[in-house]
Motif scaffolding. Structure first.
Motif, mmCIF file in Angstrom:
data_model
loop_
_atom_site.group_PDB
_atom_site.id
_atom_site.type_symbol
_atom_site.label_atom_id
_atom_site.label_comp_id
_atom_site.label_asym_id
_atom_site.label_seq_id
_atom_site.Cartn_x
_atom_site.Cartn_y
_atom_site.Cartn_z
ATOM 1 N N ALA A 1 0.887 -1.247 0.033
ATOM 2 C CA ALA A 1 -0.082 0.054 0.007
ATOM 3 C C ALA A 1 1.063 1.353 -0.132
ATOM 4 O O ALA A 1 0.642 2.125 -0.696
ATOM 5 C CB ALA A 1 -1.029 -0.026 0.995
ATOM 6 N N ILE A 2 2.122 1.207 0.829
ATOM 7 C CA ILE A 2 2.560 2.492 0.685
ATOM 8 C C ILE A 2 4.132 2.291 0.001
ATOM 9 O O ILE A 2 4.870 3.364 -0.072
ATOM 10 C CB ILE A 2 2.918 2.944 2.281
ATOM 11 C CG1 ILE A 2 4.044 2.038 3.006
ATOM 12 C CG2 ILE A 2 1.869 2.844 3.252
ATOM 13 C CD1 ILE A 2 4.554 2.446 4.207
ATOM 14 N N LYS A 3 4.100 0.993 -0.544
ATOM 15 C CA LYS A 3 5.245 0.904 -1.487
ATOM 16 C C LYS A 3 6.540 0.988 -0.691
ATOM 17 O O LYS A 3 7.637 1.619 -1.382
ATOM 18 C CB LYS A 3 5.236 1.980 -2.803
ATOM 19 C CG LYS A 3 4.271 1.768 -3.622
ATOM 20 C CD LYS A 3 4.332 2.730 -4.979
ATOM 21 C CE LYS A 3 3.206 2.397 -6.056
ATOM 22 N NZ LYS A 3 3.380 3.313 -7.216
ATOM 23 N N LEU A 4 6.643 0.119 0.400
ATOM 24 C CA LEU A 4 8.013 -0.032 0.883
ATOM 25 C C LEU A 4 8.957 -1.072 -0.177
ATOM 26 O O LEU A 4 8.141 -1.795 -0.655
ATOM 27 C CB LEU A 4 7.877 -0.794 2.097
ATOM 28 C CG LEU A 4 7.220 0.188 3.393
ATOM 29 C CD1 LEU A 4 7.216 -0.603 4.695
ATOM 30 C CD2 LEU A 4 8.337 1.276 3.697
ATOM 31 N N ARG A 5 9.787 -0.786 -0.393
ATOM 32 C CA ARG A 5 10.638 -1.709 -1.389
ATOM 33 C C ARG A 5 11.088 -3.136 -0.835
ATOM 34 O O ARG A 5 11.783 -3.132 0.096
ATOM 35 C CB ARG A 5 12.075 -0.903 -1.638
ATOM 36 C CG ARG A 5 11.745 0.312 -2.433
ATOM 37 C CD ARG A 5 12.926 0.845 -3.105
ATOM 38 N NE ARG A 5 12.627 2.363 -3.439
ATOM 39 C CZ ARG A 5 12.889 3.500 -2.696
ATOM 40 N NH1 ARG A 5 13.292 3.354 -1.335
ATOM 41 N NH2 ARG A 5 12.700 4.788 -3.366
ATOM 42 N N LEU A 6 10.473 -3.679 -1.170
ATOM 43 C CA LEU A 6 10.414 -5.351 -0.632
ATOM 44 C C LEU A 6 11.744 -5.954 -1.443
ATOM 45 O O LEU A 6 11.785 -6.137 -2.578
ATOM 46 C CB LEU A 6 9.300 -6.185 -1.088
ATOM 47 C CG LEU A 6 9.207 -7.637 -0.386
ATOM 48 C CD1 LEU A 6 9.323 -7.570 1.161
ATOM 49 C CD2 LEU A 6 7.934 -8.555 -1.047
ATOM 50 N N GLN A 7 12.914 -5.912 -0.788
ATOM 51 C CA GLN A 7 14.210 -6.385 -1.089
ATOM 52 C C GLN A 7 14.479 -7.922 -1.218
ATOM 53 O O GLN A 7 15.256 -8.437 -1.755
ATOM 54 C CB GLN A 7 15.270 -5.713 -0.564
ATOM 55 C CG GLN A 7 15.202 -4.086 -0.639
ATOM 56 C CD GLN A 7 16.268 -3.606 -0.059
ATOM 57 O OE1 GLN A 7 17.014 -3.941 1.071
ATOM 58 N NE2 GLN A 7 16.307 -1.895 -0.067
ATOM 59 N N GLY A 8 13.343 -8.536 -0.464
ATOM 60 C CA GLY A 8 13.652 -10.078 -0.334
ATOM 61 C C GLY A 8 12.617 -10.630 0.646
ATOM 62 O O GLY A 8 11.893 -10.020 1.282
ATOM 63 N N GLY A 9 12.129 -11.918 0.365
ATOM 64 C CA GLY A 9 11.141 -12.714 1.149
ATOM 65 C C GLY A 9 9.735 -12.154 0.618
ATOM 66 O O GLY A 9 9.605 -11.960 -0.555
ATOM 67 N N ARG A 10 8.859 -12.099 1.423
ATOM 68 C CA ARG A 10 7.534 -11.759 1.250
ATOM 69 C C ARG A 10 6.831 -10.888 2.153
ATOM 70 O O ARG A 10 7.504 -10.381 3.263
ATOM 71 C CB ARG A 10 6.533 -13.121 1.201
ATOM 72 C CG ARG A 10 6.701 -13.557 2.725
ATOM 73 C CD ARG A 10 5.539 -15.018 2.894
ATOM 74 N NE ARG A 10 5.632 -15.581 4.150
ATOM 75 C CZ ARG A 10 4.905 -15.000 5.296
ATOM 76 N NH1 ARG A 10 3.996 -14.221 4.889
ATOM 77 N NH2 ARG A 10 4.878 -15.841 6.362
ATOM 78 N N ASP A 11 5.527 -10.437 1.846
ATOM 79 C CA ASP A 11 4.583 -9.568 2.643
ATOM 80 C C ASP A 11 4.123 -10.537 3.347
ATOM 81 O O ASP A 11 3.884 -11.587 3.492
ATOM 82 C CB ASP A 11 3.688 -8.522 1.934
ATOM 83 C CG ASP A 11 3.154 -7.613 2.580
ATOM 84 O OD1 ASP A 11 3.495 -7.357 4.031
ATOM 85 O OD2 ASP A 11 2.383 -6.697 1.841
ATOM 86 N N PHE A 12 3.342 -9.904 4.541
ATOM 87 C CA PHE A 12 2.634 -10.708 5.530
ATOM 88 C C PHE A 12 1.235 -10.986 4.728
ATOM 89 O O PHE A 12 0.637 -10.430 3.671
ATOM 90 C CB PHE A 12 1.933 -9.848 6.649
ATOM 91 C CG PHE A 12 3.227 -9.473 7.587
ATOM 92 C CD1 PHE A 12 4.158 -10.274 7.881
ATOM 93 C CD2 PHE A 12 3.348 -8.236 7.919
ATOM 94 C CE1 PHE A 12 5.332 -9.945 8.553
ATOM 95 C CE2 PHE A 12 4.354 -7.915 8.912
ATOM 96 C CZ PHE A 12 5.270 -8.749 9.177
ATOM 97 N N THR A 13 0.398 -12.029 5.287
ATOM 98 C CA THR A 13 -0.552 -12.591 4.594
ATOM 99 C C THR A 13 -1.687 -13.004 5.765
ATOM 100 O O THR A 13 -1.313 -12.714 6.957
ATOM 101 C CB THR A 13 -0.359 -14.074 3.819
ATOM 102 O OG1 THR A 13 -0.071 -15.044 4.926
ATOM 103 C CG2 THR A 13 0.851 -14.016 2.942
ATOM 104 N N ALA A 14 -2.966 -13.076 5.239
ATOM 105 C CA ALA A 14 -3.981 -13.433 6.445
ATOM 106 C C ALA A 14 -3.703 -14.676 7.242
ATOM 107 O O ALA A 14 -4.233 -14.790 8.268
ATOM 108 C CB ALA A 14 -5.306 -13.821 5.709
ATOM 109 N N GLN A 15 -2.779 -15.331 6.600
ATOM 110 C CA GLN A 15 -2.367 -16.550 7.640
ATOM 111 C C GLN A 15 -1.609 -16.283 8.770
ATOM 112 O O GLN A 15 -1.517 -17.211 9.756
ATOM 113 C CB GLN A 15 -1.851 -17.903 6.929
ATOM 114 C CG GLN A 15 -3.021 -18.506 5.882
ATOM 115 C CD GLN A 15 -3.328 -17.721 4.873
ATOM 116 O OE1 GLN A 15 -2.874 -17.042 4.016
ATOM 117 N NE2 GLN A 15 -4.531 -17.565 4.720
ATOM 118 N N ASP A 16 -0.950 -15.223 8.665
ATOM 119 C CA ASP A 16 0.051 -14.670 9.883
ATOM 120 C C ASP A 16 -0.701 -14.256 11.015
ATOM 121 O O ASP A 16 -0.789 -13.034 11.166
ATOM 122 C CB ASP A 16 1.016 -13.797 9.365
ATOM 123 C CG ASP A 16 1.914 -14.263 8.214
ATOM 124 O OD1 ASP A 16 2.410 -15.424 8.356
ATOM 125 O OD2 ASP A 16 2.318 -13.487 7.157
#
Length: 899
Positions: free
Chosen positions: A633-648
């Motif tokens: 949403a705020i466009k943090l630069r994801l440099q590796g791995g993943r974002d959170f999901t509903a399963q977290d």
């Protein structure tokens, strides 16, 4: 017959000394006594001895009489001086009234600059000089928690406060408080208010007395009495200053609190910029939020601020040493909660407006106060030019006064009286300007989540400063013209009718020097304004590490509505679902903090790694709870791995996303994804599932800060920001539909702080002061430039008038009008060029002091200097054209005839 010399005592004003008068009086008395004794039959020698014997101790009597004579002489001199001053003032006042155009020109010129000076000084006074309205404010200090590995300064925990308070040999007493946003209901409608929760001794230690009713006591705090003390401004705003409010009930987060008192008008709380609506005992917060019981016992829950009184005779260095020893003890006793922290302290006056940024306050104040001081210098030079012309016109009068016996000092005093009287007269306009500017500054709103009040006012310090500046401005403006005007003997006045007189040349040189000064100072002011404008534009374009476009922000606190943790989680899920399906919405997320909002939380982490930045495997980082989709949403630069999901969620293993700064500190040169850490020594393992770029967190110009993000479903919070990403360019268009969606979930939810991310940055703490600095600096620079243009125009107009005969002769001999224009413009260009060279040298030296308050721009920025050069040159030459054109229109025949 009496000796004629003894008549000196009657002719004091001819210069006889009081000592000589006394000697004459004693000699006269002895002589008369001798004559009397001789007349009675004594021989002259015996009569002389008898007269001296009867007179007594001549030295003692002489000393007493001389002392009395000196005292009388001084009294006469003072009386004569005051009479002369009053006479001069009355004469000057009558003269100025008869010349209103001249008088108003000077008063307006000085009044505007003095008013601007007073306005800036009111801010300096509020943040650097004015003590808190409490007892013994000179012994008041602020104790805070600083990080050992960075320059971050944060709040302290309640156990830290108790430890500090126990240092009785260092501190006489200490108070703690925290701010809390609450839903306040006095009737049928609830509004969000900022409430201060203070320690049990908050009022007794500070020596605050009520204006109405009483204040809470340690006994009220011990029994957790639900009592509240109103601020004076809130009492006026909500209850119209009704004295019967004492004893009535108001609801805070739907809990009843009894109003027991009202604070005095001068007490605005203990935190600069923030004025609470009411104050409650911190112990009663347990009733509002049961979790506060555990929070107040946690060494790691830093949400409190401390004010501590130094013991008389204890220095700041001694107190800091004691806090260092206490920090070492707490580190050993609480190795995790107190990891990477240390207790620091400073004088309360030097921690404003916030301890974390207080080191910049003197620099910012110095820069702007210096700028208005330079603008006032330009005004003084302008007035000095006006007074110099006036002194030139009055040379005949001054010469006659000198011929009648007036000394040069007497003439200087008369002319200085005029300039000082004009300076004092400008005081009224200055106060009007200052009141307007201060009122405007106080109405400015900063887009933050708590109420900001600048609290600027025209108190006695500002009044005294303004009066002194007015007096000094009058003296500075009039000193050179007065000294020049005093040298006007009759013979010189008669001789110096042409342009070659020595006095005329001296006045011309002085006027030219004043114009050069004005140009130089205006150039410096415009360079400063240009640097602030460039700084504001640079900050607006700076890469912050996140997006600033198409984002709508709003804040909610479900705790205000007394929802429990489960209800809050369900409500938050429903809010996200309801808003996500709205037309024009691209993404929705929740977060406990937003970048550059001024508030953040820190968390110590424990790892098995040993690095130079974490030699013991302990490190402190800012922590934010976010919902799935926040990174995108705020466009943090994801440099590796993943974002959170509903399963977290709470049923799944704990996870975290770290920023690049934290990753480099804990796992330098390694991939952090898959690494593990803990938030407590024996806490659950938390796995790193992603790494993002480092974004700005507190300040635009900050050094990179370690930060981590955890799922809101694993670390819940009832206070969250709603972040809505719009598909269109104007996210504010979504406000009505977002409010409707929130009301459909729960009509009682209060949304506050609704604004776009761009507004949050431009009008929030991130860029507000940078933009305000650009506005003020530009206004001050243009004010100085305007006065410089007026001064240059006046000098050239006077020069053309003085040289009209010369121009007429040249025109008669065949000179063309273009030659006359070029000659005057050449004179103007010379003055401007010298002023710019001098101003450039000054600017190169002075703007280096601005380095700490500029963002993304060098103090020697070429565009700022070039812009100032073009603006000063263009406007100066434009203002010079009218006098040049007048020089080209001189009629030779009229000049030769002397018409």
């Amino acid at each position: 017959m009496m000796n004629p010399d003894r008549h000196r005592r009657y002719l004091r004003f001819f210069g006889a000394r009081p000592e000589a008068d006394v000697e004459d009086e004693i000699a006269f008395h002895l002589e008369m006594r001798e004559r009397e004794l001789v007349a009675l039959g004594m021989d002259p020698a015996s009569a002389k001895d008898e007269a001296r014997r009867r007179f007594g101790d001549r030295a003692r009597v002489q000393a007493q009489m001389q002392r009395m004579e000196r005292e009388q002489s001084r009294a006469d001199t003072r009386r004569a001086g005051w009479q002369t001053l009053w006479s001069d003032a009355a004469f000057v006042a009558r003269t100025l009234v008869r010349q209103p155009l001249f008088s108003l020109s000077v008063i307006i010129t000085l009044g505007l600059s003095i008013g601007a000076n007073a306005s800036i000084f009111s801010a300096v006074n509020a943040f650097l000089l004015k003590p808190l309205a409490v007892r013994d404010a000179d012994r008041l200090t602020v104790v805070a928690a600083g990080e050992r590995t960075s320059d971050m300064v944060g709040s302290v925990s309640y156990p830290m406060y108790r430890e500090v308070k126990q240092l009785s040999g260092v501190f006489e007493d200490a108070v703690a408080w925290m701010g809390w946003e609450m839903a306040v209901r006095t009737g049928d409608e609830s509004v969000r208010s900022f409430i201060l929760a203070g320690s049990d001794n908050y009022f007794t230690a500070l020596g605050v007395r009520p204006a109405l009713g009483r204040l809470y006591t340690p006994q009220d705090a011990a029994t957790r009495a639900q009592v509240v003390v109103l601020n004076d401004s809130y009492w006026e705003r909500a209850f119209n200053r009704d004295p019967s409010v004492i004893g009535t009930v108001m609801h805070l987060n739907e809990l009843p609190f009894t109003i027991i008192g009202v604070l005095p008008r001068g007490f605005r709380g203990t935190q600069p910029l923030i004025e609470p609506d009411a104050i409650i005992p911190v112990e009663t917060t347990v009733s509002v939020d049961p979790a506060m019981r555990a929070n107040m016992e946690s060494m790691g829950w830093g949400s409190f601020r401390i004010l501590a009184y130094l013991q008389p005779g204890v220095s700041l260095a001694q107190a800091r040493g004691a806090l260092t020893r206490l920090s070492d003890e707490l580190t050993k006793k609480y190795p995790l909660e107190f990891a990477d922290q240390r207790l620091i302290m400073e004088r309360e006056l030097r921690t404003r407006p916030e301890y974390a940024v207080s080191r910049l306050t003197p620099w910012v104040a110095g820069v702007f106060y210096g700028m208005v001081g330079l603008a006032l210098l330009v005004a003084c030079a302008n007035v000095a030019n006006l007074l110099l012309v006036r002194a030139t016109v009055r040379r005949g009068e001054i010469a006659i006064r000198s011929a009648l016996g007036a000394s040069p000092g007497r003439v200087v005093r008369l002319l200085l009286t005029e300039s000082v009287l004009l300076g004092v007269a400008s005081l009224a306009l200055a106060f009007f300007v200052a009141r307007f500017c201060i009122g405007w500054l106080n109405t400015l709103q900063i887009a933050v989540d708590f109420p900001i009040t600048f609290g600027l006012e025209l108190d006695w310090r500002v009044f005294g400063h303004t009066a002194l500046i007015s007096l000094l401005a009058g003296v500075i403006s009039g000193l050179a013209p007065a000294l020049m005007g005093a040298r006007s003997p009759v013979s010189e006045v008669l001789r110096d009718g042409g342009r070659t007189g020595s006095a005329g040349r001296a006045r011309t040189r002085l006027r030219s020097a004043l114009v050069v000064t004005q140009v130089a100072v205006s150039f410096v002011l415009l360079v400063c304004g240009g640097l602030f404008i460039r700084s504001a534009r640079s900050a607006a374009k700076m890469d912050l590490g996140f997006s600033r476009d198409r984002l709508l922000l709003a804040q909610s606190d479900l705790q205000l509505h007394r929802l429990d943790e489960v209800q809050s989680r369900q409500t938050q899920d429903r809010l996200v679902e309801a808003i996500a399906v709205l037309p024009g919405v691209e993404a929705v997320a929740l977060s406990t903090h937003i970048p550059l909002s001024g508030n953040y939380s820190t968390q110590s982490v424990v790892t098995d790694e040993r690095t130079p930045l974490a030699p013991e495997g302990l490190y402190s980082a800012a922590i934010v709870q976010v919902s799935p989709g926040y990174v995108g949403a705020i466009k943090l630069r994801l440099q590796g791995g993943r974002d959170f999901t509903a399963q977290d969620d709470s049923a799944s293993p704990r996870v975290v996303i770290v920023n690049r700064t934290l990753a480099d500190a804990l796992w330098p040169g390694q991939d952090p994804v898959g690494r593990q850490l803990r938030f407590k020594q024996d806490g659950p393992i938390v796995e790193v599932v992603g790494v993002v770029g480092t974004a700005k967190m507190v300040l635009i110009g900050e050094t990179p800060r370690a930060m981590m993000y955890v799922p809101l479903r694993q670390v819940p919070s009832q206070q969250t920001y709603l972040i809505v990403k719009s598909r269109g360019e104007d996210p504010s268009a979504l406000v009505p539909s977002v409010r409707s969606a929130v009301a459909s979930v729960n009509p009682n939810i209060l949304l506050y702080g609704v604004r776009t991310m761009a507004t949050h940055l431009d009008q929030g703490i991130a860029l507000f002061f940078v933009n305000m600095g650009a506005t003020l600096a530009t206004a001050i620079g243009l004010l100085g430039l305007l006065q410089t243009i007026v001064g240059l125009y006046g000098v050239l107009s006077y020069s053309v008038a003085q040289r009209s005969k010369e121009f007429g002769i040249k025109m008669a001999l065949g000179a063309r009008s273009g030659m006359m224009i070029r000659e005057v413009l050449r004179q103007s260009a010379a003055l401007v060029a010298v002023g710019i060279v001098v101003g450039g040298a000054l600017a190169l030296g002075l703007t280096r002091l601005m380095g700490s308050v500029l963002v993304g721009v060098s103090p020697t920025d070429a565009l700022a200097y070039g812009g100032a050069l073009l603006l000063v040159s263009a406007l100066a030459m434009a203002s010079s054209y009218i006098p040049a054109w007048r020089a080209s229109r001189v009629a030779p025949a009229v000049v030769v005839r002397g018409d």
